[in-house]
Scaffold this active site. Structure first.
Site, PDB file in Angstrom:
ATOM      1  N   HIS A  58      -4.813 -12.650 -21.678  1.00  0.00           N
ATOM      2  CA  HIS A  58      -3.979 -12.404 -20.491  1.00  0.00           C
ATOM      3  C   HIS A  58      -4.635 -13.034 -19.258  1.00  0.00           C
ATOM      4  O   HIS A  58      -3.959 -13.676 -18.446  1.00  0.00           O
ATOM      5  CB  HIS A  58      -3.816 -10.893 -20.249  1.00  0.00           C
ATOM      6  N   ARG A  61       1.267 -18.293 -28.202  1.00  0.00           N
ATOM      7  CA  ARG A  61       0.037 -18.527 -28.965  1.00  0.00           C
ATOM      8  C   ARG A  61       0.360 -19.312 -30.224  1.00  0.00           C
ATOM      9  O   ARG A  61       0.020 -20.463 -30.373  1.00  0.00           O
ATOM     10  CB  ARG A  61      -0.610 -17.182 -29.344  1.00  0.00           C
TER      11      ARG A  61
HETATM   12  P1  ADP Z   1       4.545  -7.682 -24.494  1.00  0.00           P
HETATM   13  O1  ADP Z   1       4.566  -6.319 -25.082  1.00  0.00           O
HETATM   14  O2  ADP Z   1       5.496  -7.899 -23.373  1.00  0.00           O
HETATM   15  O3  ADP Z   1       4.555  -8.813 -25.488  1.00  0.00           O
HETATM   16  P2  ADP Z   1       1.754  -8.243 -24.074  1.00  0.00           P
HETATM   17  O4  ADP Z   1       0.840  -7.584 -23.115  1.00  0.00           O
HETATM   18  O5  ADP Z   1       1.410  -8.110 -25.509  1.00  0.00           O
HETATM   19  O6  ADP Z   1       3.156  -7.672 -23.720  1.00  0.00           O
HETATM   20  O7  ADP Z   1       1.886  -9.769 -23.707  1.00  0.00           O
HETATM   21  C1  ADP Z   1       2.410 -10.211 -22.498  1.00  0.00           C
HETATM   22  C2  ADP Z   1       2.555 -11.712 -22.579  1.00  0.00           C
HETATM   23  O8  ADP Z   1       1.268 -12.298 -22.689  1.00  0.00           O
HETATM   24  C3  ADP Z   1       3.349 -12.196 -23.804  1.00  0.00           C
HETATM   25  O9  ADP Z   1       4.135 -13.303 -23.440  1.00  0.00           O
HETATM   26  C4  ADP Z   1       2.280 -12.602 -24.782  1.00  0.00           C
HETATM   27  O10 ADP Z   1       2.726 -13.639 -25.638  1.00  0.00           O
HETATM   28  C5  ADP Z   1       1.202 -13.118 -23.818  1.00  0.00           C
HETATM   29  N1  ADP Z   1      -0.120 -13.035 -24.420  1.00  0.00           N
HETATM   30  C6  ADP Z   1      -0.752 -11.952 -24.920  1.00  0.00           C
HETATM   31  N2  ADP Z   1      -1.963 -12.281 -25.414  1.00  0.00           N
HETATM   32  C7  ADP Z   1      -2.091 -13.621 -25.229  1.00  0.00           C
HETATM   33  C8  ADP Z   1      -3.101 -14.578 -25.543  1.00  0.00           C
HETATM   34  N3  ADP Z   1      -4.218 -14.255 -26.200  1.00  0.00           N
HETATM   35  N4  ADP Z   1      -2.877 -15.856 -25.196  1.00  0.00           N
HETATM   36  C9  ADP Z   1      -1.731 -16.213 -24.572  1.00  0.00           C
HETATM   37  N5  ADP Z   1      -0.742 -15.381 -24.262  1.00  0.00           N
HETATM   38  C10 ADP Z   1      -0.911 -14.097 -24.581  1.00  0.00           C
END
Ligand code: ADP
Length: 162
Positions: free
Chosen positions: A19, A92
């Site tokens: 994030h 990802r």
């Molecule tokens: P959600 O429940 O909305 O998917 P997340 O907190 O899991 O919430 O993720 C928010 C956003 O951040 C999503 O678009 C997810 O793909 C992206 N994201 C999460 N982890 C990573 C990572 N390691 N690299 C790139 N993007 C990420």
């Protein structure tokens, strides 16, 4: 030129280096980045929305143009009230694509003024997710490669390992 504001919505349960990688990238593209913790599925999360907001504030301290807040309801409505021009999301692996495309098309219908911008993280964060962090932490594994020290400490407290 008006300020270019973007919203980065998500669960952030907990915030990871993936994030943060995206937040840093987005701050280079927009004047203001609003990191929005969704309150909708609070019950299925390990951390409360307030805790997730606090963690994000801690780990983004010092990053210019970043605001952290929570919101309830539709992301498209939240983005409209904050006058955002874009939603930032992460891609990802290929399996993310279908979900993100569906969300982007839906948000486009709900709010045609906002574009979804998908960013890819650094290679070392490609396989990193909050879910993975929760699983590893639950069984006492070392998550220091995945989350900042502040988050690691709060995970230990939350899981009763302190
Ligand atoms: P959600 O429940 O909305 O998917 P997340 O907190 O899991 O919430 O993720 C928010 C956003 O951040 C999503 O678009 C997810 O793909 C992206 N994201 C999460 N982890 C990573 C990572 N390691 N690299 C790139 N993007 C990420």
């Amino acid at each position: 030129m008006p300020e270019r504001i973007a919203v980065y919505p998500g669960s952030f349960d907990p915030p990871t280096y993936g994030h943060l990688d995206l937040i840093e990238r987005a701050t280079r593209m927009f004047d203001q980045l609003i990191v929005g913790v969704a309150r909708n599925d609070e019950k299925s999360c390990l951390f409360t929305a307030d805790e997730r907001v606090e963690m994000l504030k801690l780990v983004t301290e010092g990053l210019p143009g970043v605001e952290v807040t929570s919101f309830e309801g539709l992301t498209a409505d939240f983005a409209r009230t904050r006058r955002a021009v874009a939603l930032v999301r992460g891609l990802r692996v290929i399996s993310d694509f279908e979900f993100e495309l569906t969300m982007a098309i839906t948000n486009e219908k709900l709010n045609p003024e906002i574009d979804t911008v998908c960013l890819m993280p650094s290679e070392r964060y490609l396989l990193l997710s909050s879910r993975l962090v929760r699983e590893v932490a639950r069984f006492g594994g070392d998550v220091s490669l995945f989350v900042p020290p502040e988050v690691e400490a709060l995970l230990r407290v939350k899981l009763g390992r302190e």
